[in-house]
Design a protein around this motif. Structure first.
Motif, short mmCIF file in Angstrom:
data_model
loop_
_atom_site.label_atom_id
_atom_site.label_comp_id
_atom_site.label_asym_id
_atom_site.label_seq_id
_atom_site.Cartn_x
_atom_site.Cartn_y
_atom_site.Cartn_z
N ARG A 288 0.99 -0.95 -0.18
CA ARG A 288 -0.02 -0.05 0.07
C ARG A 288 0.89 1.07 0.06
NH1 ARG A 288 1.09 1.94 4.95
NH2 ARG A 288 0.97 0.50 6.72
N VAL A 299 -4.96 8.41 1.94
CA VAL A 299 -5.21 7.06 1.36
C VAL A 299 -6.78 7.09 1.27
CG1 VAL A 299 -5.52 4.47 1.54
CG2 VAL A 299 -3.16 5.81 2.08
N ALA A 301 -8.33 5.05 -1.77
CA ALA A 301 -8.93 4.17 -2.66
C ALA A 301 -8.38 2.62 -1.82
CB ALA A 301 -8.02 4.25 -4.10
N ASN A 302 -9.48 1.84 -1.58
CA ASN A 302 -9.29 0.32 -1.21
C ASN A 302 -8.59 0.72 0.14
OD1 ASN A 302 -10.63 -0.39 -3.65
ND2 ASN A 302 -8.78 -0.37 -4.67
N ARG A 304 -5.69 1.52 0.58
CA ARG A 304 -4.22 1.15 0.12
C ARG A 304 -3.80 2.46 -0.76
NH1 ARG A 304 -4.27 -4.52 -3.04
NH2 ARG A 304 -1.98 -4.22 -2.52
N TRP A 305 -4.40 3.04 -1.65
CA TRP A 305 -3.52 4.05 -2.32
C TRP A 305 -4.19 5.54 -2.33
CZ3 TRP A 305 0.35 1.40 -3.44
CH2 TRP A 305 0.38 -0.10 -3.57
N CYS A 306 -3.38 6.42 -2.73
CA CYS A 306 -3.66 7.86 -2.64
C CYS A 306 -4.22 8.22 -3.99
CB CYS A 306 -2.93 8.74 -2.20
SG CYS A 306 -1.57 8.35 -1.00
N GLU A 307 -5.61 8.84 -4.12
CA GLU A 307 -6.10 9.27 -5.27
C GLU A 307 -5.61 10.76 -5.56
OE1 GLU A 307 -10.30 7.53 -6.00
OE2 GLU A 307 -9.96 7.75 -3.90
N GLN A 329 -3.11 5.85 -6.36
CA GLN A 329 -3.85 5.03 -7.16
C GLN A 329 -3.72 5.27 -8.59
OE1 GLN A 329 -6.03 2.51 -6.71
NE2 GLN A 329 -7.59 2.67 -8.20
N LYS A 336 3.32 1.00 -11.57
CA LYS A 336 4.15 1.47 -10.43
C LYS A 336 5.51 1.10 -10.70
CE LYS A 336 0.69 0.95 -6.88
NZ LYS A 336 0.23 2.51 -7.01
N GLN A 395 -7.92 11.18 -16.49
CA GLN A 395 -6.91 10.51 -16.23
C GLN A 395 -6.07 10.41 -17.37
OE1 GLN A 395 -7.15 6.03 -15.40
NE2 GLN A 395 -9.37 6.41 -15.38
#
Ligand SMILES: Cc1cc2nc3c(=O)[nH]c(=O)nc-3n(C[C@H](O)[C@H](O)[C@H](O)COP(=O)(O)OP(=O)(O)OC[C@H]3O[C@@H](n4cnc5c(N)ncnc54)[C@H](O)[C@@H]3O)c2cc1C
Length: 430
Positions: A288, A299, A301-302, A304-307, A329, A336, A395
């Motif tokens: 994450r 954080v 998203a889920n 785990r991740w930073c939008e 994210q 990644k 995006q």
């Protein structure tokens, strides 16, 4: 500095002159700060180091940049699999931070950011200082999720079963375990389900360890236990290399979901498949965003991740905080990777300069990525992609027809991979 930037800086008033960090860095010590913008960068890896350099360079050194990074020197994950395979040394993947300070005037603080106060726009460091910012860049990479792997919760267990997924002491530890392993032993590597840092990295690692065994321990074996249903990147090329160079040396088993690790028994336990015992275990845990991003509430998203907003990489939940690299994210088909983190940094650096000048950032940024993987000491394969911001989808989307993969592993790309490393390290740090 132009007038509009000066106005904005006076309004924000959060700047801290480079030479006065200590005095101004006391809690609440921002009063009377000079009217120069200050950007604080958390993390001196592929994303953070690039952002620090480019904000200085593109602002003609008019913006103060403080880089917070605990490590003494930059150590690259790309090429760390070659250290594990024994054809490179740690010195070959270590680059000093001096260039950022000497050539670009980045103020490096060797410390760890322990708290981000987005309301007061300041960060607190483990050493006790606080630093105010006008803009904050957060690029802490990844951290590991051990909750679902109880056997690896104790720190001592993690020493015995290294992930080597952050280059540094764990890279050395895994190499030593391979050197100590008798010929005829098994090296078992567990890969988490995607998304994880560097999709092709585990398969390159399988090649590098197998190449070492082929040279020095030919009765040994590499067992790849993949949480995914198939090789997640450059699959055909890796499988061709395994068949050509490592027949009988590498065994690939897909769809293996790791449930736990019996560290003293040196055993991996899976959801459905039989347990596996091996002389050397390498577990790459699920990942994450770096812990500081989690603790700062970035954080989204889920868990785990930073939008982020892909125009300027600003967090969707914290204004003036720009998150880069592996912590985000990602957009569709965006890997990644170090190359991608470097690209995020340049888009964010340009946007930050515009925003500080009161100008809208470029509405259509383009980023690109190339990931090289060694399949033996000299032969290399690549995957490349270009991603153009799509205003409707909000995006970057892959540009059809741009990029692609190698036709086959070859030595020319081996030279290109070496040049890529030299160039990107210079681009970040020189
Ligand atoms: C084996 C392997 C091979 C790879 N090969 C490739 C490749 O060939 N090509 C490629 O492009 N990518 C490759 N990658 C992926 C690449 O390493 C990552 O994608 C890249 O490092 C991400 O950059 P980042 O800035 O997000 O994080 P990092 O580069 O990991 O930098 C994060 C930095 O933040 C610092 N930090 C963390 N928390 C804090 C805190 N609280 N305070 C201060 N500092 C902090 C850390 O010390 C670290 O220096 C590979 C990865 C691995 C593991």
């Amino acid at each position: 500095m132009n007038d509009s930037r000066r106005r904005i800086l006076l309004a924000t008033g959060a700047g801290i002159a480079l030479g006065t960090l200590g005095a101004c860095a006391m809690p609440g010590g921002r009063a009377g700060a000079p009217a120069r913008a200050q950007v604080v960068v958390v993390g001196g890896g592929y994303g953070g180091a690039t952002a620090a350099k480019y904000i200085r360079m593109w602002s003609d050194n008019t913006i103060d940049v403080v880089l917070v990074e605990p490590d003494a020197a930059f150590v690259s994950c790309p090429f760390s699999n070659l250290v594990i395979g024994g054809t490179r040394r740690m010195a070959d993947i270590t680059v000093p931070y001096d260039g950022l300070e000497r050539a670009h005037g980045v103020r490096r603080v060797r410390d760890t950011d322990t708290r981000i106060d987005t309301a007061a726009r300041k960060v607190s460091l483990a050493g006790g200082a606080t630093i105010g910012y006008d803009k904050l860049v957060v690029s802490p990479g990844i951290d590991f999720m051990y909750d679902d792997l109880p056997g690896l919760r104790p720190a001592a267990a993690r020493e015995q079963v290294p992930h080597a997924w952050k280059a540094g002491p764990q890279t050395v530890a895994l190499r030593r375990q391979l050197e100590a392993m008798p010929d005829g032993g098994v090296f078992a590597m567990a890969i988490p389900r995607a998304p994880y840092r560097c999709p092709p990295g585990p398969y390159e690692r399988a090649c590098m360890v197998a190449a070492y065994f082929k040279r020095e321990k030919p009765r040994s074996k590499v067992l790849v236990l993949d949480g995914n249903d198939d090789v997640t990147s450059k699959g055909k090329l890796f499988k061709a290399a395994w068949a050509e160079h490592y027949k009988g040396l590498i065994e690939y088993r897909p769809s293996h979901t790791l449930m736990d690790v019996d560290v003293p028994g040196r055993e991996l336990r899976f959801e459905f498949d039989d347990p596996v015992r091996a002389a050397v275990l390498n577990v790459i845990p699920p990942q994450r965003a770096g812990s500081i991003a989690v603790e700062a509430g970035l954080v989204t998203a889920n868990d785990r991740w930073c939008e982020v907003n892909f125009i300027d990489f600003e967090s969707i939940v914290a204004s003036d905080v720009h998150v880069l690299g592996d912590s985000i994210q990602p957009a569709a088909e965006m890997p990644k990777s170090g190359h991608m983190a470097n690209q995020h940094a340049k888009v964010a650096a340009a946007a930050i300069l515009n925003l500080l000048d009161g100008i809208a950032p470029n509405p259509a940024p383009v980023v690109m990525n190339t990931c090289y993987s060694f399949v033996d000491d000299r032969n290399v394969i690549h995957v490349a992609s270009v991603h153009q911001y799509d205003a409707e989808k909000k995006q970057p989307m892959p540009v059809q027809g741009a990029g692609g993969v190698s036709a086959a592993a070859n030595e020319i790309e081996g030279k290109a991979a070496l040049a890529w490393a030299r160039n990107i390290w210079a681009d970040m740090l020189a």
